[in-house]
Motif scaffolding. Structure first.
Motif, short mmCIF file in Angstrom:
data_model
loop_
_atom_site.label_atom_id
_atom_site.label_comp_id
_atom_site.label_asym_id
_atom_site.label_seq_id
_atom_site.Cartn_x
_atom_site.Cartn_y
_atom_site.Cartn_z
N GLU A 188 1.23 3.73 -3.52
CA GLU A 188 0.54 5.02 -3.58
C GLU A 188 0.92 5.82 -4.82
N ARG A 189 2.18 5.74 -5.22
CA ARG A 189 2.63 6.51 -6.39
C ARG A 189 1.93 6.05 -7.67
N GLN A 220 -1.25 4.69 -7.37
CA GLN A 220 -2.63 4.49 -6.92
C GLN A 220 -3.01 3.01 -6.97
N SER A 232 -7.96 5.69 -3.95
CA SER A 232 -7.43 4.34 -4.05
C SER A 232 -8.55 3.34 -4.29
N LEU A 245 -4.89 1.71 3.61
CA LEU A 245 -4.86 2.67 2.50
C LEU A 245 -5.00 4.10 3.01
N GLN A 246 -4.22 4.99 2.45
CA GLN A 246 -4.26 6.40 2.85
C GLN A 246 -4.63 7.33 1.71
N GLU A 247 -4.29 6.95 0.48
CA GLU A 247 -4.45 7.84 -0.66
C GLU A 247 -5.91 7.92 -1.11
N ALA A 294 0.83 -1.21 0.00
CA ALA A 294 0.00 0.00 0.00
C ALA A 294 0.86 1.26 0.00
#
Length: 640
Positions: free
Chosen positions: A123-124, A126, A149, A144-146, A119
């Protein structure tokens, strides 16, 4: 060939290049593994290589006993990068007018540090997650943070599962409920209206296209999940009635896992494209097509359509999907959708290695025997006579005679007419004859059918400090092949042919099928053990499913787990160390209460004191030993 015959006479010239070819490192390693000039296996990331033995020595300094599951974080990162960049290149090459968005199926390896690393690095790109249960959904939402996503929700979904997904949408995630069965749709509609959150939905279709390999049952009319054409139309009509057809934005299909043949993938994409274009014509607001898993790992390194391999590269896989989608959808003038795949096995397999030490070896070779005695039993005399007429032309006859005389000796021993010492001499004469026959077979053009399995019957058994059922369950369950090699001494000639047994008391706890250059081998070439020195083996490409599927056979628990990160200066960092299960841990898993067990043992020892069998001081030492064992590792431990 992978299996080297033990000649017992000559040691051929040897070097690390021959070892690399013998064990196929460059065929299955995908550029992640190599060999140093002094015979050590290395793990490589980018242009940096570190010997695995150096990492093992670091474990020893940290009192981490074998067996150990080693994870290389950089490999996880690199695999995600390779997948996303390969799709980007294919999209650019074929002028595909949308993007790729990958998701990692948590079920393939649910360990927290694996999912978190995927995860974080993903992120870069997605790069999202696929979940098939409420626990996996909780894991995804907390990892997950983005915003934006992807979360693909597969599997059966109850009200709580649906509510979690709707809340994920509210939080800014692109969460799709994939309808696997018609009964899920009313739940999604009811919960979305109750919470006032509009859902984004997908439908999973049953594919008529069939694949080869272990997992072909996940495709075709008899697949467990997915909607038939009739059920699909019913879903569309229901959504129209509810004025929610615009919520249907994803088409999901899953051909199967570990698809070996690129032509099967292309055929499946064509079928999926037809479903996609017709659903668009029905009014569905489709924007994503999820082609599921299927990207295979070339476990054998054969680059073939065999079920343990694949006949395509990563670039060919991505180009095949992109090109086929574009060509098929362009025929119907349908806009190109976002491409989603759920590559799990290929993402994590390379990143994990099971390392273990060899504890012992059982040789099937004769010992040095005394000369024949004057009054030796006639059966022993007959066995000695076999050596006199043992020639290539008479190997079958000698093989038959050796078995006959050996079996007669065993029968007489059972009747008490031959003693144990005489039986021992007969067994050793028998082994000596078989080894000499085996040597002769090397120079023979045609080997008699009865003798084809002779090498295997004479192979050593190397006893490894691990549990097959805990760490490599797919070997036992589905005959999965994994590369198994020594991680050092590859500059030496591996003169022994062996199978590998684990330390469970189960005859199935063994590895007796190995990856060969052209076909599966029954033995593995290994080095003789050296007294006072450890001999380490590695089982590679074990990052997918093995940790999750493992069981507690003989109450062997989880192994120690070590995660390292390779640095550009050829150093490495121990990122995380997770101790394996203690004996108390695994006993608690099967409903024992460790504290109660300790108390009962103390009472048993105290009773022995009262009865005069032990002293009070001996009682204390016994209790200390029992308590220390409860806190100890479930595997074989060597004193440092």
């Amino acid at each position: 060939a992978w299996s080297i015959h033990l000649t017992r006479h000559n040691t051929p010239p040897w070097d690390t290049t021959k070892s690399a070819e013998l064990y196929g490192i460059h065929r299955w390693g995908d550029d992640y593994f190599g060999v140093t000039e002094d015979g050590k296996v290395t793990v490589k990331t980018q242009d940096t290589a570190v010997p695995l033995l150096d990492i093992v020595e670091g474990m020893v300094e940290r009192d981490l006993q074998m067996p150990v599951l080693l994870r290389i974080e950089n490999i996880l990162d690199t695999q995600i990068m390779r997948l996303n960049e390969a799709f980007r290149r294919a999209i650019d090459q074929h002028d595909y007018s949308n993007q790729y968005r990958g998701v990692y199926p948590i079920k393939v390896n649910q360990q927290a540090q694996v999912v978190k690393e995927i995860a974080a690095f993903g992120e870069r790109y997605q790069h999202g997650l696929e979940v098939g249960s409420k626990p996996e959904m909780i894991a995804a939402l907390s990892t997950l943070q983005e915003p934006g996503s992807l979360i693909i929700c597969n599997g059966y979904k109850d009200e709580e599962f649906v509510e979690l997904g709707l809340q994920a949408i509210k939080l800014g995630f692109r969460c799709f409920f994939v309808i696997e069965t018609p009964t899920e749709l009313p739940i999604i509609i009811e919960r979305s209206k109750a919470l006032g959150i509009e859902p984004t939905m997908g439908v999973r279709i049953k594919m008529a296209s069939k694949i080869s390999g272990h997992w072909n049952s996940t495709s075709g009319d008899r697949s467990v999940f997915g909607l038939t054409a009739t059920q699909l139309i019913e879903v569309v009509d229901t959504l129209k009635t509810e004025n929610m057809l615009h919520c249907l934005q994803l088409l999901h299909c899953h051909l199967g896992s570990q698809i070996p043949n690129i032509q099967e993938i292309r055929k499946g994409v064509v079928e999926a494209s037809r479903y996609y274009s017709d659903l668009v014509s029905e009014g569905a607001a489709l924007s994503h097509i999820d082609l599921g898993g299927g990207l295979a790992v070339d476990y054998s390194g054969a680059l073939s359509s065999d079920e343990q391999s694949r006949n395509y590269s990563l670039d060919e896989y991505c180009e095949g999907i992109v090109e086929t989608l574009k060509q098929t959808l362009d025929e119907y003038d349908v806009p190109h959708p976002v491409i989603v795949t759920e590559s799990g096995r290929a993402t994590v397999a390379y990143s994990s290695i099971l390392l273990f030490n060899v504890l012992d070896v059982n040789h099937f070779e004769p010992i040095t025997l005394p000369q024949a005695q004057a009054r030796e039993h006639t059966l022993l005399e007959s066995m000695r006579e076999v050596f006199k007429y043992l020639t290539p032309k008479r190997v079958q006859e000698c093989y038959n005679d050796a078995h006959f005389y050996r079996d007669e000796v065993r029968e007489l021993f059972t009747r008490g007419q031959i003693n144990l010492r005489e039986r021992s001499i007969a067994e050793n004469l028998f082994l000596d004859i078989l080894h000499r026959i085996s040597d002769l077979l090397e120079s023979m053009e045609r080997i008699p059918a009865d003798l084809e399995g002779l090498k295997l019957s004479l192979a050593d058994i190397y006893y490894g400090n691990f549990s097959l059922f805990q760490s490599l369950p797919d070997i036992w369950a589905i005959d999965q092949l994994f590369p198994v090699i020594p991680i050092h001494r590859l500059n030496e000639y591996p003169s022994r042919n062996a199978i590998i047994a684990d330390i469970t008391c189960d005859c199935d706890g063994k590895i007796d099928r190995f990856i060969g250059e052209h076909e599966t081998a029954e033995t593995l070439a290994l080095h003789p053990l050296i007294a006072g020195e450890e001999y380490y083996l590695g089982v590679f490409l074990v990052g997918a499913y093995q940790e999750t599927l493992g069981d507690l056979h003989n109450l062997f628990g989880d192994t120690n787990v070590v995660s390292v990160r390779i640095n550009s200066d050829e150093t490495f960092d121990f990122v995380k160390e997770i101790p394996g299960d203690t004996i108390a841990d695994v006993l608690s898993y099967v409903e024992y209460e460790p504290k109660e067990m300790q108390l009962r043992y103390r009472n048993t020892a105290e009773r022995a004191v009262k009865e005069g069998r032990i002293t009070a001081r001996e009682r204390q030492q016994m209790i200390k030993t029992f308590d220390a064992s409860m806190r100890g590792y479930t595997y074989y431990e060597k004193e440092n």
